[in-house]
Structure formats: C-alpha cells, structure tokens
Design an enzyme around this catalytic site. Sequence first.
Site, PDB file in Angstrom:
ATOM      1  N   ASN A   1     -16.574   8.026 -16.256  1.00 50.87           N
ATOM      2  CA  ASN A   1     -16.590   7.849 -14.802  1.00 50.87           C
ATOM      3  C   ASN A   1     -15.513   6.898 -14.311  1.00 50.87           C
ATOM      4  O   ASN A   1     -15.481   6.532 -13.141  1.00 50.87           O
ATOM      5  CB  ASN A   1     -17.960   7.359 -14.347  1.00 50.87           C
ATOM      6  CG  ASN A   1     -18.262   5.940 -14.819  1.00 50.87           C
ATOM      7  OD1 ASN A   1     -17.580   5.431 -15.715  1.00 50.87           O
ATOM      8  ND2 ASN A   1     -19.272   5.312 -14.245  1.00 50.87           N
ATOM      9  N   GLY A   2     -14.604   6.459 -15.218  1.00 49.20           N
ATOM     10  CA  GLY A   2     -13.498   5.594 -14.824  1.00 49.20           C
ATOM     11  C   GLY A   2     -13.723   4.116 -15.081  1.00 49.20           C
ATOM     12  O   GLY A   2     -12.803   3.314 -14.918  1.00 49.20           O
TER      13      GLY A   2
ATOM     14  N   GLN B   1       1.158  -6.481   1.758  1.00 51.60           N
ATOM     15  CA  GLN B   1       0.083  -6.685   2.726  1.00 51.60           C
ATOM     16  C   GLN B   1      -0.266  -8.178   2.764  1.00 51.60           C
ATOM     17  O   GLN B   1      -1.367  -8.590   2.398  1.00 51.60           O
ATOM     18  CB  GLN B   1      -1.135  -5.834   2.357  1.00 51.60           C
ATOM     19  CG  GLN B   1      -0.853  -4.336   2.390  1.00 51.60           C
ATOM     20  CD  GLN B   1      -2.084  -3.505   2.129  1.00 51.60           C
ATOM     21  OE1 GLN B   1      -3.179  -3.813   2.586  1.00 51.60           O
ATOM     22  NE2 GLN B   1      -1.913  -2.420   1.373  1.00 51.60           N
TER      23      GLN B   1
ATOM     24  N   ASP C   1      18.134  -6.254   5.341  1.00 50.94           N
ATOM     25  CA  ASP C   1      17.644  -6.511   6.693  1.00 50.94           C
ATOM     26  C   ASP C   1      17.824  -7.987   7.004  1.00 50.94           C
ATOM     27  O   ASP C   1      18.097  -8.811   6.120  1.00 50.94           O
ATOM     28  CB  ASP C   1      16.177  -6.083   6.858  1.00 50.94           C
ATOM     29  CG  ASP C   1      15.254  -6.789   5.883  1.00 50.94           C
ATOM     30  OD1 ASP C   1      15.213  -8.027   5.869  1.00 50.94           O
ATOM     31  OD2 ASP C   1      14.565  -6.088   5.113  1.00 50.94           O
TER      32      ASP C   1
ATOM     33  N   LYS D   1      18.169  -3.051  11.071  1.00 47.20           N
ATOM     34  CA  LYS D   1      17.388  -1.830  10.967  1.00 47.20           C
ATOM     35  C   LYS D   1      16.113  -1.972  11.779  1.00 47.20           C
ATOM     36  O   LYS D   1      15.703  -3.075  12.157  1.00 47.20           O
ATOM     37  CB  LYS D   1      17.031  -1.523   9.504  1.00 47.20           C
ATOM     38  CG  LYS D   1      16.063  -2.515   8.876  1.00 47.20           C
ATOM     39  CD  LYS D   1      15.761  -2.155   7.437  1.00 47.20           C
ATOM     40  CE  LYS D   1      14.703  -3.095   6.851  1.00 47.20           C
ATOM     41  NZ  LYS D   1      14.403  -2.809   5.456  1.00 47.20           N
TER      42      LYS D   1
ATOM     43  N   ASP E   1      17.576  -6.626  -2.924  1.00 48.25           N
ATOM     44  CA  ASP E   1      16.240  -6.604  -2.338  1.00 48.25           C
ATOM     45  C   ASP E   1      15.245  -7.009  -3.422  1.00 48.25           C
ATOM     46  O   ASP E   1      15.603  -7.082  -4.614  1.00 48.25           O
ATOM     47  CB  ASP E   1      15.907  -5.210  -1.797  1.00 48.25           C
ATOM     48  CG  ASP E   1      14.941  -5.272  -0.611  1.00 48.25           C
ATOM     49  OD1 ASP E   1      14.321  -6.328  -0.408  1.00 48.25           O
ATOM     50  OD2 ASP E   1      14.812  -4.255   0.099  1.00 48.25           O
TER      51      ASP E   1
END
Length: 326
Positions: A45-46, A105, A178, A202, A230
């Site tokens: 089931n993982g 995030q 950027d 950008k 980057d």
Amino acid sequence: MGTEWTDNRKNLMLFSGRAHPELAEQVAKELDTPVTAQTARDFANGEIFVRFDESVRGCDAFVLQSHPAPLNQHLMEQLIMIDALKRGSAKRITAILPFYPYARQDKKHRGREPISARLVADLLKTAGANRILTVDLHTDQIQGFFDGPVDHMRAQKLLTGYIAEHYPCEDMVVVSPDSGRVRVAEKWADSLGGTPLAFIHKTRDPLVPNQVVANRVVGDVRGKTCVLTDDMIDTGGTIAGAVKLLKQNGAGDVIVAATHGVLSAPAGERLAGCGAREVIVTNTLPIGEDKQFPQLTVLSIAPLLANTIRAVFDNGSVTSLFDGSA
C-alpha cells in the site's frame, strides 16, 4: 567485583535513503567510513519500512537523502529513518538534504496558501532531527524555519572553479535570470575576478507554475561570454528562454550553471536546443540517463558534504568551508 568499561568515544555513522545511493557512496568514500547497512522496503500500500542492521546507540548520525521525484516518498523515508534513529538512542541526528524539498513554497503569495518549506522543517524536528545540512536554499529565510542549527552550504566555489578553469574570464559577464537574484550574481562575479553583471527582466504569472516570460536584458552582453546562474533548473523554460534572449542581444557563448538539476521533462530537450554551450549542475539530485543531453556537465557535491559532516562531527567551524564565499 569487575569494573564495567564504557567506550565514550564519538562514533560517526552515515545513513542513506534509497533516492540517491551513488551520492552517499561518494560521501562515504570521502569520509573513509561505510554507509550503515539497513533493511528498507515498501509495503503493497506504499508504506515504508526501515530498520538498521547494527546498533546506533550513542552515535553521531548523519542521514543523507536526496529528494527527486517522487519527492513525497523520499521525504517520508527520511523522516522514518530519523524516527528509527531517535528510538534507537542515537546521540545526535543531522538530516542532510542536499536539495531541500518544497523550498519554492517559502511564503504565501496569496491568501489560503501553505508555507510548505516551514512544514518540512517542522516535520524534521518532530521526527527527531537535531540539525539540518543543506545546499543552496531557494531563499535564505528557510534557515529560520528550523528550530536548531542549519548548515547552509554553497556550491558557488565548486561551480565557479570549474568555469574559471575551462573558460577565460576576459570578456565574461555574469547574468542573473531575474532581478531577485542579482545579489547572488554579484558574489559569482567577485569569484570570477570581478566580471560585469547583467540581469534579465521577466514577468511571472503566480497562477501558472513553471512558466515565465523573459522580457529584456539589462546590461551589456554583446560579444561576451555569459555565465547564466540560478539555484535550480526544473523544466528548463526559464533558462532556455534566457539563453535565447541573450543570444538575440548579441551574446557570444552562454554557459548555464545551477546547483540543483531537477530537470523535469521537457528540460533536457529545451536545454539541448536553446543554444547554451554548456549546462553545469551538481549531483545534489540524481541525474539518470533519461535526463542526459550533450551539453550537460555534472559536478560532484560529495567533497563539500563530506567536509561539512567532518566539521560538524569534530565540532569545528563550518563557516570556514565557505572560504570567503558565504
């Protein structure tokens, strides 16, 4: 009555998740210590099961796990390993995350959004990690999310050393993809002998992930060898667009350098056809044959990780490893 003797010497033990065993073996070789044997398997089931094959009581544990796709599975495996070490009475546990998951995030752009990078730090702490070791975070503020020491290492010296060895610094310009990464580009320029700077203006739609529009180049790149830097390359859209824009503005060779080669499809195709002479990344993430393309060069981050582990184990200075680049 006999006297019981206890060996109080510190004991370094290196542990590896299943995401990137090649990197773990490279680090182990640098440290001249084995990767600790373990049993790890997935249930139908993982669910993930981990058990270490020898005692970890009192050890100074370093748990190395890279986080390629499927990222969530590898993160959960590392958390389970840390929990097993805590319950096995390890003295100190350092979680090594060469590529910090969910680093993009790191703040709320709009209402009702998570700060997932903070959640990852909380999960590591709850599992039992005393310390985090990572490389080139997407933003420095993530260091403050973890309630404990964070060793934030930089791959800049590794990457700029390679570039300086293979390309003449005359007529070179460092280009930020950027305006937000200009400060990082300034450090790169200093490392390459004080080269000029340029950046690409950008726009990004916060509603559409992995898509940006490169508008114009700010700075003189005509006839120059451009080093486009980057922290990561994911789908390659930003970098490929930047390379094409630099070429349209008269740039000579364009060398791309990034720490983390995520290289999600169709990055290989985009980067192979964008006009870059060379794309240089480190092996913080595994880069399989399916992600390879002719212009790609992969440098090993293992010596930096091993030196940091050794400094932490010996209670030495980690800052000195930056050699002025921190």
